[in-house]
Every structure is written in C-alpha cells, then in structure tokens.
Design a protein around this motif. Structure first.
Motif, PDB file in Angstrom:
ATOM      1  N   ALA A  11       0.832  -1.202   0.000  1.00 20.44           N
ATOM      2  CA  ALA A  11       0.000   0.000   0.000  1.00 20.44           C
ATOM      3  C   ALA A  11       0.870   1.257   0.000  1.00 20.44           C
ATOM      4  CB  ALA A  11      -0.927  -0.008   1.213  1.00 20.44           C
ATOM      5  N   TYR A  12       1.930   1.264   0.798  1.00 20.15           N
ATOM      6  CA  TYR A  12       2.830   2.420   0.823  1.00 20.15           C
ATOM      7  C   TYR A  12       3.595   2.550  -0.495  1.00 20.15           C
ATOM      8  CZ  TYR A  12       2.046   3.402   5.763  1.00 20.15           C
ATOM      9  OH  TYR A  12       1.474   3.745   6.981  1.00 20.15           O
ATOM     10  N   VAL A  63       3.048  13.109  -3.917  1.00 22.39           N
ATOM     11  CA  VAL A  63       1.916  12.317  -4.408  1.00 22.39           C
ATOM     12  C   VAL A  63       1.054  11.795  -3.262  1.00 22.39           C
ATOM     13  CG1 VAL A  63       3.063  11.717  -6.576  1.00 22.39           C
ATOM     14  CG2 VAL A  63       3.331  10.203  -4.611  1.00 22.39           C
ATOM     15  N   ALA A  64       1.666  11.579  -2.092  1.00 17.31           N
ATOM     16  CA  ALA A  64       0.864  11.154  -0.941  1.00 17.31           C
ATOM     17  C   ALA A  64      -0.080  12.275  -0.516  1.00 17.31           C
ATOM     18  CB  ALA A  64       1.781  10.759   0.218  1.00 17.31           C
ATOM     19  N   LEU A  65       0.427  13.506  -0.463  1.00 18.51           N
ATOM     20  CA  LEU A  65      -0.433  14.643  -0.123  1.00 18.51           C
ATOM     21  C   LEU A  65      -1.494  14.874  -1.199  1.00 18.51           C
ATOM     22  CD1 LEU A  65       2.250  17.118   1.282  1.00 18.51           C
ATOM     23  CD2 LEU A  65       0.484  15.898   2.589  1.00 18.51           C
ATOM     24  N   LYS A  92      -4.850   3.677  -5.494  1.00 22.20           N
ATOM     25  CA  LYS A  92      -5.189   4.755  -4.564  1.00 22.20           C
ATOM     26  C   LYS A  92      -5.520   4.130  -3.216  1.00 22.20           C
ATOM     27  CE  LYS A  92      -5.118   8.400  -7.367  1.00 22.20           C
ATOM     28  NZ  LYS A  92      -4.346   9.644  -7.112  1.00 22.20           N
ATOM     29  N   PRO A  93      -4.530   3.961  -2.330  1.00 18.07           N
ATOM     30  CA  PRO A  93      -4.759   3.224  -1.077  1.00 18.07           C
ATOM     31  C   PRO A  93      -5.885   3.783  -0.216  1.00 18.07           C
ATOM     32  CG  PRO A  93      -2.412   3.484  -1.472  1.00 18.07           C
ATOM     33  CD  PRO A  93      -3.111   4.314  -2.499  1.00 18.07           C
ATOM     34  N   GLN A 103      -2.315   7.584   8.469  1.00 17.47           N
ATOM     35  CA  GLN A 103      -1.137   6.876   7.953  1.00 17.47           C
ATOM     36  C   GLN A 103      -0.551   7.594   6.741  1.00 17.47           C
ATOM     37  OE1 GLN A 103      -3.203   3.150   7.382  1.00 17.47           O
ATOM     38  NE2 GLN A 103      -2.126   2.180   9.091  1.00 17.47           N
ATOM     39  N   VAL A 104      -1.407   8.065   5.860  1.00 19.49           N
ATOM     40  CA  VAL A 104      -0.936   8.770   4.664  1.00 19.49           C
ATOM     41  C   VAL A 104      -0.274  10.086   5.039  1.00 19.49           C
ATOM     42  CG1 VAL A 104      -1.699   9.947   2.562  1.00 19.49           C
ATOM     43  CG2 VAL A 104      -2.590   7.669   3.114  1.00 19.49           C
TER      44      VAL A 104
END
Length: 307
Positions: A11-12, A63-65, A92-93, A103-104
């Motif tokens: 997922a990460y 990309v996480a943000l 897209k987790p 977590q994100v």
C-alpha cells in the motif's frame, strides 16, 4: 513477515507511486550530458545519486499529499469509481481502504523531511553549488509539497505548468550541481524532458474532467470545452515539436530533429488515438511510452555528441 505487513508495504509502495519512474529518468539524461571524465567522478556520482534518492522521497511526499487531498475532496472517489475497470482502485490506497488518512499524512511528512535532508546533503557535497541551482532546488522542494497541500497550486490553475516545470527542474538542478553550468543544450533537453510527463498528464486530466469540475480543480480540461481542451493538447504537442526543431540552434547537433522522428510520429498517433478515436486512457499510456522513448533517444544522442 506477516501477511498484514506485506499488504501494508504494498500500500505504501503504491501510495508513493514508485512504479512510475518517469521523473527519475532525468538523472540518466543528466549523467549523459556530462563530459566523459566527469561521468565516473566519485564526487559527481555521489552528488547525483544523493539528489536522485532525495527526489524519490520528495515526490513520494508530493503524491501522498495529492492522494490525501483528492480523497478528502471526493475527486479520487469519483475518478476511480468501482464501475471504471480501467482505473485501478488499488493504486489509490485511501480509496481502496488499504491505508487511512493518518497513515498517509504521517508518511507524507516523514518522506518530505527525509527528502529535504537528502537534497541539502547533495548541495553540501556537490562539486559546484551555483546560486541559481540552490534557489531552484529550494523552490522545487517548496512547491512540490504545496502542489495539492497548503496553498494547493493545482487547485489554482497551475497544475499543467507545475507538471512540466518539475521535470525541467529535476534535470537542471542535478546538472547544475555536477557542472556549475547552464547551457542551451542542457536547457533544451530539460524542457523536452518536462514536456513528457505533461503530455501524459493532460490525457489523465481529460479523462478526469468530471471529478475535477465537481471539486473545483481548475485543470485546462475542466475549465474549457472538450474542443478547447483538444486544441490545448495539440498546442502543447506542437510546442514540443517546435522545441525539437530548435535544438540545433541551442547547441545541439544539426541532426537532432532526425533522431527525434520516432517521438514526433508517436505524438501524432497519440493525438489521433485520444481525440479522433476517443480512447483517452490508451493515449495516456502511449504518452508514458513516448516519454521513455524520448529519454532513451536523448541518452543515445548525448553519448554520441558528448565525447
């Protein structure tokens, strides 16, 4: 390793988009732009290597943000709806439910801090650190994290420019650290490199127009009609062609446009596939392949010319 740990690790990995390597290819272009004696210089290799590692972390944070913002405003849920089999929800987790918001967010800040530390290290150990390069790195870092967070550049009409500008910076910055120079040939290749991600990003935006309009994300596709967006994409493709034709005047070899004929022809097919045949997602995938083909061509040209 437990099944949960493996699932969380995947997922990460998907959150960081580590399978999309297209921005990272810029350092290969930079390496071939160097004089042969510099390509294996320990200081140069260390600098470029540390910069690349920092780039991976900075982009992971960015990309996480972006995913977190897209999840919160509902655009990702719309664009990755269950009935669209071609948009893979597991990429897209947050939408897939494999990670939660906390977590994100923690992942984004952790990777952002590591990325900053690595880029500062690259500046510290670099053979050269001209002011323009240092400023470029600082500005790139700041706006990368502000792309969909904080000031949210992509929500104020700057998305397309940023996608290209990030590619330009990720070639010019390590080149400046390695050589201390700013040449027309390097600039031309940086501009071509940055147009690659833009020319698959605009096809993504075309596909995602409904979700972006719903949340007020002002991409060109969302702001204009379908016809207006088509002419914009044609214009960007034409700008790439004009740049290719101009490279000999910027210090490149006279035969440079001939070497880029596969890119030129492929762009025509991409436009036809996306807007004449209406297969936007296939055109997007083709854009990724064209970018990689262009990078390979630039690398081969540099190895021939810079000896």
């Amino acid at each position: 390793m437990t099944t949960l740990a493996v699932t969380r690790g995947k997922a990460y990995f998907r959150l960081a988009k580590l399978d999309i390597v297209d921005y990272y290819l810029g350092v290969v272009v930079v390496w071939t732009l160097l004089a042969p004696m510099s390509r294996f210089d320990p200081g140069v290799l260390a600098t470029v290597g540390v910069f690349l590692l920092g780039e991976v972390f900075v982009i992971a944070a960015m990309v996480a943000l972006d995913d977190l913002t897209g999840y919160r405003d509902g655009s990702d849920i719309t664009n990755y709806s269950p009935d669209d089999a071609r948009r893979k929800r597991y990429r897209k987790p947050l939408v897939a439910g494999t990670l939660n918001e906390d977590q994100v967010l923690r992942f984004a800040w952790a990777t952002g801090v590591v990325g900053a530390a690595l880029w500062l290290t690259a500046i510290a150990i670099a053979p050269h650190s001209p002011l323009w390069t240092v400023v470029l790195i600082v500005v790139t870092y700041f706006f990368s994290l502000q792309y969909s967070w904080g000031v949210k550049l992509s929500y104020h009409g700057f998305q397309e420019f940023f996608i290209a500008a990030l590619g330009w910076a990720l070639v010019l910055a390590p080149y400046g650290l390695a050589t201390g120079e700013f040449t027309g040939f390097a600039l031309a290749q940086a501009l071509l490199f940055g147009l690659g991600p833009l020319l698959f990003g605009v096809y993504s935006n075309t596909n995602d127009v409904d979700g972006d309009r719903r949340v007020g994300r002002p991409t060109v596709a969302a702001l204009t009609s379908a016809r207006g967006n088509m002419f914009f994409v044609i214009g960007v493709s034409a700008a790439e062609l004009a740049l290719i034709l101009a490279v000999p005047a910027l210090g490149g070899p006279w035969w440079f446009p001939l070497a880029l004929v596969p890119t030129i022809v492929s762009r025509g097919w991409q436009l036809w596939l996306g807007f004449a045949l209406g297969d936007i997602l296939r055109a997007r995938m083709l854009g990724i392949r064209i970018h990689r083909l262009t990078v390979l061509t630039l690398v081969l040209v540099n190895l021939v010319v810079i000896t």
